[in-house]
Design an enzyme around this catalytic site. Structure first.
Site, mmCIF file in Angstrom:
data_model
loop_
_atom_site.group_PDB
_atom_site.id
_atom_site.type_symbol
_atom_site.label_atom_id
_atom_site.label_comp_id
_atom_site.label_asym_id
_atom_site.label_seq_id
_atom_site.Cartn_x
_atom_site.Cartn_y
_atom_site.Cartn_z
ATOM 1 N N ILE A 149 0.825 -1.208 0.000
ATOM 2 C CA ILE A 149 0.000 0.000 0.000
ATOM 3 C C ILE A 149 0.868 1.270 0.000
ATOM 4 C CG2 ILE A 149 -0.224 0.349 2.510
ATOM 5 C CD1 ILE A 149 -3.273 0.632 2.031
ATOM 6 N N ASN A 169 11.846 -8.730 6.889
ATOM 7 C CA ASN A 169 12.253 -8.114 8.141
ATOM 8 C C ASN A 169 11.784 -8.965 9.315
ATOM 9 O OD1 ASN A 169 13.246 -5.877 6.697
ATOM 10 N ND2 ASN A 169 11.209 -4.943 6.641
ATOM 11 N N GLY A 229 12.602 -3.345 11.426
ATOM 12 C CA GLY A 229 11.536 -2.587 10.778
ATOM 13 C C GLY A 229 10.266 -3.365 10.528
ATOM 14 N N GLN A 230 10.140 -4.565 11.096
ATOM 15 C CA GLN A 230 8.900 -5.323 10.897
ATOM 16 C C GLN A 230 7.757 -4.625 11.624
ATOM 17 O OE1 GLN A 230 8.923 -9.472 12.121
ATOM 18 N NE2 GLN A 230 6.985 -9.884 11.069
ATOM 19 N N HIS A 240 6.088 -12.081 5.700
ATOM 20 C CA HIS A 240 5.916 -11.573 4.338
ATOM 21 C C HIS A 240 7.267 -11.298 3.712
ATOM 22 C CE1 HIS A 240 5.724 -8.203 7.183
ATOM 23 N NE2 HIS A 240 6.331 -7.471 6.269
ATOM 24 N N LEU A 241 7.351 -11.663 2.451
ATOM 25 C CA LEU A 241 8.543 -11.404 1.654
ATOM 26 C C LEU A 241 8.266 -10.172 0.802
ATOM 27 C CD1 LEU A 241 11.311 -12.799 1.114
ATOM 28 C CD2 LEU A 241 10.216 -13.964 -0.803
ATOM 29 N N HIS A 242 9.121 -9.154 0.927
ATOM 30 C CA HIS A 242 9.025 -7.979 0.059
ATOM 31 C C HIS A 242 9.725 -8.290 -1.261
ATOM 32 C CE1 HIS A 242 7.989 -4.869 3.224
ATOM 33 N NE2 HIS A 242 8.520 -5.786 4.011
#
Ligand code: AMP
Ligand code: ZN
Length: 116
Positions: free
Chosen positions: A33, A89, A95-96, A102-104
């Site tokens: 988002i 993260n 920074g999580q 989740h994988l960016h």
């Protein structure tokens, strides 16, 4: 089992809209988002796993799937040849902010190294 407290479980349940671009029996991918690059996609397991620290050996196939989905989406997005980054993260210092694994997938621009 989904958690009503978890944002990504709520996306999985269809309670919060998301731009979902991939779905399998065990994983989905949707656009971030607040994208940090022209392509910024999150790839998540359907099963709620809070962090990397909660993984065990039985999760190896699930984690592997996330990478294979990232590879496929990178190809579809046209960023595979030039290059892209996948990042996950773990906990606050990294920074999580959403505690559902989740994988960016980031690409579409030159990415500096090391990350901040
Ligand atoms: P992290 O900081 O590694 O936990 O990443 C969480 C990511 O989720 C951030 O990049 C957010 O921009 C993203 N995010 C938060 N809420 C949503 C949402 N409703 N739909 C899509 N992405 C989201
Ligand atoms: Zn969750």
């Amino acid at each position: 089992m989904g958690s009503t407290d978890c944002l990504f479980c709520r996306i999985l349940a269809g309670e919060i809209p998301a731009d979902i671009i991939y779905e399998s029996e065990t994983a989905i991918a949707f656009r971030d988002i607040n994208p940090q690059a022209p392509t910024h996609v999150l790839i998540i397991p359907r099963r709620h796993i809070a962090t990397i620290n909660a993984l065990d050996s039985g999760d190896a196939q699930q984690v592997g799937e996330l990478f294979l989905v990232a590879k496929q989406i990178a190809k579809e997005e046209g960023i595979a040849a030039r290059g892209y980054r996948v990042a996950m993260n773990c906990n606050a210092a990294a920074g999580q902010t959403v505690f559902h694994l989740h994988l960016h997938l980031l690409g579409g621009r030159d990415l500096s190294w090391p990350p901040g």
